[in-house]
Structures are given as structure tokens and as C-alpha cells.
Design an enzyme around this catalytic site. Structure first.
Site, PDB file in Angstrom:
ATOM      1  N   SER A   7       0.836  -1.188   0.000  1.00 28.27           N
ATOM      2  CA  SER A   7       0.000   0.000   0.000  1.00 28.27           C
ATOM      3  C   SER A   7       0.869   1.235   0.000  1.00 28.27           C
ATOM      4  O   SER A   7       2.073   1.150  -0.165  1.00 28.27           O
ATOM      5  CB  SER A   7      -0.910  -0.035   1.235  1.00 28.27           C
ATOM      6  OG  SER A   7      -0.169  -0.365   2.391  1.00 28.27           O
ATOM      7  N   CYS A   8       0.230   2.425   0.157  1.00 31.35           N
ATOM      8  CA  CYS A   8       0.974   3.690   0.124  1.00 31.35           C
ATOM      9  C   CYS A   8       2.102   3.695   1.155  1.00 31.35           C
ATOM     10  O   CYS A   8       1.955   3.159   2.247  1.00 31.35           O
ATOM     11  CB  CYS A   8       0.043   4.849   0.424  1.00 31.35           C
ATOM     12  SG  CYS A   8      -1.184   5.176  -0.830  1.00 31.35           S
ATOM     13  N   ASP A   9       3.195   4.336   0.806  1.00 30.65           N
ATOM     14  CA  ASP A   9       4.318   4.481   1.720  1.00 30.65           C
ATOM     15  C   ASP A   9       4.838   5.905   1.649  1.00 30.65           C
ATOM     16  O   ASP A   9       4.914   6.501   0.579  1.00 30.65           O
ATOM     17  CB  ASP A   9       5.443   3.508   1.362  1.00 30.65           C
ATOM     18  CG  ASP A   9       4.986   2.057   1.420  1.00 30.65           C
ATOM     19  OD1 ASP A   9       4.419   1.686   2.453  1.00 30.65           O
ATOM     20  OD2 ASP A   9       5.189   1.318   0.445  1.00 30.65           O
TER      21      ASP A   9
END
Length: 474
Positions: A7-9
């Protein structure tokens, strides 16, 4: 074996984690893979007292003054996934789920709060106070993707300026924050703040105790108390029904998420992200201190899952910023404006007095007929592809999927990075430092034309297959 959570980082490196006396910010925005992300600039502005501003779903009172901002955002909404302002503040956000229920009603999106924090905050701490104040007044909620199927979440934010960073994690209107002054920090789609709380909502512990989540005795760990025992579960299409207190009013309402159905997923995800960050760093640079180039390479790494590429979701936009501690030096921001940083080029941006819109990274506008504006929302689709996005996708269909072109563009990107970092290093060391600072400040107005040249040459190269001569700040 279960698929690793991806997922987003969002990352930040502060000295001594950074090689130079800079704060380095980086973020990958992982979104539905057919979503277009645009890069837009809004100048500083003064507003009539008592006026309002229309965010994605609701209108709120406008501030009397807003800072100039550059934003990378899903083209259908008002806010942003990530961005920077003229005062040297950068913000990125991530989706999280907690024991507090996700409000199905429309309110401020986390992405709206990113833009509002940048427009109204002249430091990371000031932006944090803007966001928490607006959370208290208006709450967070509403569909977080352009689709009739409801997709909503709470938010965590990484707020960064030249001196420090703040991690802000929310649960409805409740929140906790942690101050970071040195080293490396990253956030993703889980709560990370334990007992090291630097600031918090005044009713945070009282609510936790009243709900039976905390006994009131011993140390208070925000992540331990508010992380859900059964986070949303992932299936093959990225769809998930929320469990327990997260259950939607209608059984037919479904949500998208990126996590796995176990209580230990949060710890494992954090460990994986840290190891991925460290391993990419060691593999590519032998563990040397973080630079903008290091950060870009970390965001491009697919093996770790930091650069996401799955059937339903991918990294749709990326950003890296250099924030020198020396206030006489300009902050330099890089955006891809296209999906998949491993196949994209980071283009430079510096705030200056001669700014103008860059239309080739701006999506078409549909006014009151936009499906996000009509009721009921999202009943039809529109084409939001901007010119560079189209050229980027065209290159993927070439004889070698644009690999040879990509190698040349990457080389030119590295040249641009080398010159930028050389100018910055020359501006704060040695007896001629002041002259170097003035020379660099005098070249700020050249960066927007450089950005335009970068974009135009990349567009032409990707669309027609020929190679640009150079992309340099000169």
C-alpha cells in the site's frame, strides 16, 4: 502463503540520516490503477473575510490568506495525496482503519486535509494544528475513490519542514502525534505511534477508557489501544467488507483496502516496510546516507512492495523533496505526474515569482457536469487523462515497452539531480557561499521553464519514440 500487504508508503530522512544538511521527503501514492493523478499549482492568495471554500464534498470557511502550493492529486477531487507549499512544508497521507468507525457521511477527505494544511500552515507543526482543528470542526468522511461503491477510511499524515517532521495519526476526530527531529521515519497503512506521544486530542484517553479499550492504568500506547483486532480483509479484487464497528449501514456497501485479516498484520506490515526500506537502501547504495537519488530508488523498488503494481492498484504518482536546513536555499520538489516511478521520470519544481500553469500534466475539467459534482455521485465515467499520462501509456505499447527510451530519460534525470545537488552543496559551504546562494536563488525562475522542457521532451519522446538532447538546470 498469504500475499504480503502492499500500500501507500511515505518517508522522511532528517540529518544525520541524510547525507547532506537536508530533510528528504518521499511518497508513493498507491491508488486504483486506472485513476489519473495530475500535478497542479495554486498561487498564494488573499480571501474576503467570511468567504468559504468548496472542498471535495463540503464547503468550509476560507482562511484570509493561503500559501502557494504544488499538489499531486487524483484528478477527480479537490485535495491532494501529497504536495508542498512555498514555506517549505511537505505533507503526505495514508489510509488507516481503527476501532473508531468510519463515518459514512460526507465530510472532509484526508486528501482535502493535506491541501488545507499546506495552504494554511507555515510549518509542519502549524499544518498539524490546521488539520486537527478542521477535524474537530468538520470531521473526516466520504467516498475516497471515484466509484459508486463506497470506499472510505481514516488517515495518517507525515508533515515535514526544514527542521522537523510530525507523524499525525487519526481515529475519527481523535488523534495522536509524534515529533521526529533526526534519523529516518516512514508511515504506511497502520498505526505506528506507541507510547512516544508528543501531542494528542484532549479527550483521547478518556474516550479509550470509556469504550473499554484501555484500563486507565499503566502506559498508554495509541497503536495498541486503537488498532482494530479484525482489520478489513482483502480478497482478489481488492474489495473488503468491514467488520464489527466498521460494518456499513447497508450490507451491500463494500470497501476497498490493502490489509490482511489478522491482528498481527500491522506489526508485520511495519516490519516489512522497514526491512524493505533498509534492504533497498543497502542494495542500491551500500547503506550510505539518504539523498534525493536514494529516495527515488526506494520509491521505485517493486520487490519490496514499495512500488506497487497489482491487478487492481498501482503507484499512480510519486514525489521527492529536498528541504535544505539553510533558509537561504530553495526547497526543490520532484514529481512524476505519471504512474509507476520505476518507469517514470522525476521532474523538478521550485517555487518562484514567475509561475504559470503546466497544462500537459493537468487533467480536463468538466465543471458542474463532473460526476463528482452531480447527485447521486459517480453515476458515469469521464476521461481524466492529461497529455503526459497519455504519452506515458503510449510508450508502454512500443517495440520494447519503452525500455531503451527509459534508460536515456533516467540518465538525463540523474544529470539534473547531480547539478541540483552540486548547486545546493556549493551554496552552503566554503568562503564563496553567499555568492553561490545568490546564484542559485537567481536561477529559481529558470526551474519552471526547465520543468516545461522536461515535460515536453518526455511527452514527445514517449509519444514519438525519439530521444531528447538534455534535461538540465542550465
Amino acid at each position: 502463503m498469504a500475499e504480503p500487504p502492499r500500500s501507500c508508503d511515505c518517508f522522511v530522512s532528517l540529518p544525520p540520516g541524510s547525507k547532506e544538511d537536508y530533510v528528504i521527503f518521499g511518497k508513493n501514492s498507491d491508488r486504483p490503477r486506472d485513476e489519473v493523478q495530475e500535478v497542479v499549482y495554486y498561487p498564494a492568495s488573499s480571501h474576503t473575510p467570511g468567504s468559504t471554500v468548496e472542498c471535495t464534498y463540503i464547503s468550509i470557511p476560507q482562511a484570509e490568506h493561503t500559501h502557494a502550493v504544488v499538489l499531486s492529486r487524483p484528478a477527480w477531487l479537490w485535495g491532494a495525496e501529497m504536495g508542498a507549499n512555498e514555506r517549505g512544508v511537505c505533507i503526505g497521507n495514508e489510509a488507516i482503519w481503527t476501532k473508531e468507525p468510519v463515518d459514512p457521511e460526507e465530510a472532509l477527505l484526508g486528501m482535502d486535509l493535506v491541501r488545507l494544511g499546506l495552504e494554511r500552515g507555515d510549518s509542519a507543526w502549524a499544518a498539524l494544528n490546521v488539520i486537527t482543528g478542521l477535524l474537530e470542526q468538520h470531521g473526516q468522511g466520504g467516498a475516497c475513490r471515484e466509484a459508486a461503491e463506497h470506499f472510505s477510511y481514516h488517515n495518517t499524515f507525515l508533515l515535514v519542514d526544514r527542521q522537523e517532521a510530525w507523524v499525525l495519526e487519526t481515529a475519527g476526530k481523535l488523534w495522536a502525534a509524534q515529533k521526529v527531529t533526526e534519523g529516518v521515519k516512514n508511515i504506511s497503512n497502520q498505526l505506528t505511534i506507541g507510547t512516544e506521544i508528543s501531542a494528542e486530542h484532549p479527550e483521547l484517553r478518556a474516550v479509550a477508557q470509556a469504550q473499554g479499550w484501555w484500563s486507565g492504568e499503566g502506559e498508554f500506547s495509541f497503536s495498541a489501544v486503537f488498532s482494530p483486532e479484525n482489520p478489513p480483509c482483502k480478497d482478489g479484487n481488492g474489495q473488503a467488507a468491514l467488520h464489527g464497528r466498521h460494518s456499513p449501514p447497508s450490507a451491500a456497501r463494500r470497501y476497498v483496502c490493502f490489509t490482511l485479516p489478522s491482528a498481527c498484520v500491522y506489526k508485520r506490515k511495519l516490519e516489512m516496510l522497514y526491512l524493505g526500506f533498509r534492504n533497498v537502501h543497502l542494495k542500491c547504495f551500500g547503506g550510505s546516507s539518504v539523498t534525493a537519488e536514494v529516495m527515488m530508488s526506494i520509491l521505485r523498488d517493486k520487490a519490496s512492495g514499495i512500488c506497487m503494481d497489482s491487478e487492481g492498484f498501482c503507484t499512480t504518482g510519486s514525489m521527492v523533496s529536498i528541504l535544505p536546513r539553510n533558509p537561504d536555499m530553495p526547497c526543490i520538489h520532484f514529481f512524476t505526474a505519471t504512474p509507476d516511478p520505476s518507469r517514470s521520470v522525476f521532474k523538478p519544481f521550485i517555487f518562484s515569482e514567475c509561475m504559470r500553469p503546466v497544462s500537459m500534466v493537468m487533467s480536463p475539467q468538466y465543471g458542474p457536469d463532473d460526476p463528482v459534482r452531480t447527485q447521486p455521485r459517480f453515476q458515469h465515467q469521464v476521461d481524466r487523462k492529461h497529455e503526459l499520462y497519455k504519452a506515458h501509456q503510449t510508450a508502454l505499447t512500443g517495440p520494447d515497452a519503452g525500455v531503451s527510451l527509459q534508460e536515456t530519460m533516467r540518465y538525463l534525470e540523474s544529470q539534473c539531480l547531480e547539478e541540483i545537488e552540486a548547486m545546493l552543496r556549493g551554496g552552503d559551504t566554503g568562503p564563496g557561499a553567499r555568492g553561490s546562494v545568490l546564484r542559485l536563488r537567481g536561477r529559481r525562475d529558470q526551474v519552471l521553464p526547465c520543468l516545461l522542457i522536461c515535460l515536453e521532451r518526455e511527452r514527445q519522446s514517449r509519444a514519438h519514440g525519439f530521444l531528447p538532447a538534455q534535461i538540465l538546470l542550465s
